[in-house]
Motif scaffolding. Structure first.
Motif, short mmCIF file in Angstrom:
data_model
loop_
_atom_site.label_atom_id
_atom_site.label_comp_id
_atom_site.label_asym_id
_atom_site.label_seq_id
_atom_site.Cartn_x
_atom_site.Cartn_y
_atom_site.Cartn_z
N LEU A 472 0.32 -1.14 -0.21
CA LEU A 472 0.04 0.19 0.46
C LEU A 472 0.47 1.32 0.18
O LEU A 472 0.08 2.18 -0.53
CB LEU A 472 -0.97 -0.27 1.16
CG LEU A 472 -1.87 -0.85 1.27
CD1 LEU A 472 -3.10 -0.98 2.84
CD2 LEU A 472 -2.83 -1.03 -0.18
N SER A 473 1.56 1.66 0.68
CA SER A 473 3.17 2.30 0.68
C SER A 473 3.30 2.45 -0.76
O SER A 473 3.87 3.84 -1.42
CB SER A 473 3.99 2.04 1.65
OG SER A 473 4.96 3.45 1.96
N ALA A 474 4.03 1.42 -1.42
CA ALA A 474 4.77 1.57 -2.55
C ALA A 474 3.27 1.94 -3.66
O ALA A 474 3.30 2.71 -4.91
CB ALA A 474 5.02 0.41 -3.18
N MET A 475 1.93 1.61 -3.84
CA MET A 475 0.76 1.92 -4.58
C MET A 475 0.50 3.68 -3.97
O MET A 475 0.49 4.17 -4.60
CB MET A 475 -0.26 1.93 -4.19
CG MET A 475 -1.38 2.26 -4.87
SD MET A 475 -3.33 0.77 -3.93
CE MET A 475 -3.80 1.51 -5.62
N ARG A 476 0.70 3.77 -3.11
CA ARG A 476 0.44 5.47 -1.94
C ARG A 476 1.33 6.39 -3.16
O ARG A 476 0.79 7.96 -3.62
CB ARG A 476 0.39 5.84 -0.95
CG ARG A 476 -0.04 6.86 -0.97
CD ARG A 476 0.39 7.08 1.12
NE ARG A 476 0.35 8.36 1.71
CZ ARG A 476 -0.19 8.80 3.18
NH1 ARG A 476 -0.15 7.88 4.07
NH2 ARG A 476 -0.76 9.97 3.30
#
Length: 668
Positions: A472-476
């Motif tokens: 999710l951090s990478a997506m964000r």
């Protein structure tokens, strides 16, 4: 939009309701005073008013960023500059929360108000939800003028409220969505003339009215919801179907013995479909509750959202898209969509950045690292070997870059595998399957991105990753730095900032992305970007996962998160991904080799042309043997242009160009 009631007929862009007798233009006690001509023209005026209101909302400045709500919350943001314009003489009834951003109770209540906005989204334009931050200097006087002395305060403004109206306060209002929804209906039913033109009739119907319904109404479906006098389901479903054509909803009380006996109704609530020929069938749902009725009725044959085109056939889709339509299974994920999303992401969106540095470079490294990760026999990106090899190669190269910036040209060399590492390639081009749209501008890449990250969260869960926020951090970060739709990126960032801290396990990461995807679906339902063949629903549907849906004791819909998680882990599992329509790996590798050969030929050609220019220059000016700095720069620019041209040239064109230059040199 779009509704007007008077006499015996009312129309919302083709949606007709019988309104004779008790079904006159009212929700309880208001009686119609409109003539037939007014009934015919009023819907168009209401629609125009709604469109103009929405246009004004876009033009006027938003509330302070320090407030508790943003534009993505589907709440009208009121300010001292637009409050009178939006509340006075409006064709819609408006519910307004007056709050102070420093107020702890307001902060605690804000998630409920946001949920309410999502819950009654389909009630527009009969009912609008708004909010104003009384803590700001520019709004303080406004709140004082409306008699606000404590926070939060909720007030109801009837349609066509006159200047100076202070609205009706919700006294001791409930702090839950269901209770607030019922309060709004209660206030609607106290409305006097003039009635909101978009509000459908909410009062109970009778057998006499139903018997003559199809004589004056041109709809395909009439839904009768049988319930007791204290139930709100019939009125809620009526408002839920406000924005849909070819269906009408009427409420029937259990005391209406004629209809109850005629249809043999024994359960309350229950819903029956009444046909023009007098036939009736019971609507089959998983639970006899509002959400299930609304969902089923919105998907009846012929029922479409007002102002939206009907679903198109596969034949029409073939003619409207750039490629032939690919039949597919709607309940499965396709590798072709994942590869297409990767291609456009890395060769389209990232390519828009000539130089990648700072936060963008960090975002790219995180993104590629997650895509290339392998742990406990699970690839986070469960692609074909050639694609996995390419992602690993790019990731290794990126992690070894110690500078604070890279050029996209250097990254492109890696993506194209210019070093010709064996069995390594990222397929080029887009080949959408499960993410196809009925028009070229619908679905496709946005659908592919969502699918890609759902797969990554599930793969991280299966691989027992250590960091729940890794994917999710990478997506964000990727969305913030590269996603081309900037308003979309801002909305996603708002959701992440609001609640990403709640993710503490790999399972909660999977569920967080699913719930936020549904929130986006809710916000975009009915928008121009919605594909009529693929309406934006709360997913998965009851047909796809009946166990995912349940109801609380009060009849409210609820998700069974355990069942939802099990469904997501199965649906996005690498073992469930279909490989139909994929280009063969040997073809991909051969295309990559052809591209590399063209590039090498282009470089050789540039060398020949440069030597030719040098020879020609020395022959015409013997004293000038060295090019000037300006000439070198011009040559470099020409070389870049020629290289770009060469990438677009076919092999036979390259050969012809090379032979032509050699002949010219021989003539010299």
């Amino acid at each position: 939009m779009k509704l007007s009631y008077g006499g015996r007929r009312a129309q919302t862009d083709g949606k007709l309701f019988s309104l004779g007798g008790k079904m006159a233009r009212r929700c309880g006690r208001a009686t119609s005073r409109l003539s037939g001509e007014e009934v015919r023209t009023q819907p168009r005026k209401a629609a125009a008013s709604a469109v103009w209101l929405g246009f004004l909302c876009l033009l006027l400045p938003p509330a302070s960023e320090a407030g508790l709500y943003s534009e993505s919350d589907q709440v009208l943001l009121l300010t001292s500059e637009n409050v009178e314009l939006l509340l006075m003489n409006s064709t819609a009834a408006t519910v307004v929360e007056f709050y102070a951003s420093w107020c702890g109770h307001c902060v605690n209540f804000s998630p409920v108000y946001r949920s309410l906005a999502r819950d009654i989204k389909e009630w527009k334009p009969a009912v609008e939800l708004a909010a104003i931050d009384c803590a700001t200097d520019q709004n303080r006087k406004v709140c004082t003028n409306y008699g606000i002395t404590g926070y939060p305060t909720i007030k109801f403004f009837h349609a066509y409220s006159k200047a100076g109206s202070q609205g009706q306060a919700f006294k001791a209002f409930p702090r839950d969505v269901r209770g607030l929804r019922h309060k709004i209906i209660d206030k609607l039913e106290t409305h006097e003339e003039p009635w909101p033109p978009a509000c459908p009739p909410l009062e109970p119907t009778s057998q006499a009215e139903i018997d003559s319904f199809f004589e004056t109404n041109n709809v395909e479906h009439l839904a009768l919801i049988f319930e007791d006098g204290k139930s709100y389901i019939g009125r809620e479903v009526t408002l839920d179907l406000l924005q849909f054509e070819n269906v009408a909803v009427r409420r029937v009380l259990n005391t209406e013995e004629g209809l109850v006996t005629k249809l043999g109704v024994t359960e309350f609530p229950s819903c029956y479909l009444y046909a023009p020929a007098g036939n009736f069938t019971r609507l089959q749902v998983h639970f006899e509750a509002r959400t299930f009725y609304s969902y089923a009725l919105q998907r009846l044959p012929g029922v479409v959202r007002s102002g939206k085109p009907p679903p198109v056939t596969t034949h029409v889709s073939t003619n409207n898209t750039e490629e032939p339509w690919r039949p597919f299974n709607r309940s499965r994920v396709y590798m072709a969509d994942l590869e297409s999303a990767l291609h456009y992401s890395l060769r389209g969106e990232v390519a828009a950045h000539t130089v990648i540095k700072g936060e963008a470079l960090s975002s790219l490294k995180k993104y590629i690292s997650v895509l290339a990760k392998y742990q406990k026999h699970f690839h986070y990106f469960p692609g074909r070997p050639v694609a996995i090899n390419l992602l690993r190669s790019v990731n290794s190269w990126l992690q070894n870059q110690t500078g604070d910036e890279i050029s996209y040209e250097a990254l492109r060399e890696m993506l194209d595998n210019s070093a010709q590492t064996p069995d390594t390639a990222l397929p080029e081009g887009e080949r959408w399957v499960g993410c196809q749209g009925s028009q070229p501008h619908l679905r496709r890449y946005p659908c592919g991105v969502w699918t890609l990250f759902h797969v990554l969260t599930v793969q991280a869960k299966n691989a027992e990753g250590k960091d729940p926020l890794e994917v999710l951090s990478a997506m964000r970060s990727y969305v913030r730095s590269f996603f081309g739709c900037r308003p979309c990126a801002e909305h996603f960032e708002n959701m992440a900032r609001e609640s990403l801290r709640e993710v503490t396990t790999l399972s909660s990461a999977v569920l967080w992305l699913w719930s936020r995807h549904n929130r986006v679906n809710n916000r975009l339902a009915g928008a121009l970007s919605e594909d009529p063949n693929f309406p934006k629903i709360q997913w998965p549907s009851p047909e796809m996962c009946s166990a995912c849906h349940t109801v609380k004791g009060n009849g409210e819909h609820s998700w069974n998160n355990e069942q939802v998680l099990a469904f997501l882990l199965s649906y996005f599992s690498s073992s469930s991904i279909l490989t139909d329509y994929l280009e063969d790996e040997t073809v991909i590798l051969e295309k990559q080799r052809d591209k590399q050969r063209q590039r090498q030929a282009l470089q050789a050609q540039k060398h020949v042309e440069r030597k030719a220019r040098e020879t020609l220059g020395s022959m015409t000016d013997p004293l000038r043997s060295q090019p000037t700095v300006q000439e070198e720069e011009e040559e470099e620019e020409e070389e870049e242009e020629e290289e770009e041209e060469g990438r677009r040239m076919k092999p036979w064109q390259m050969k012809r160009r090379k032979v032509g230059m050699e002949q010219w040199l021989q003539m010299r």
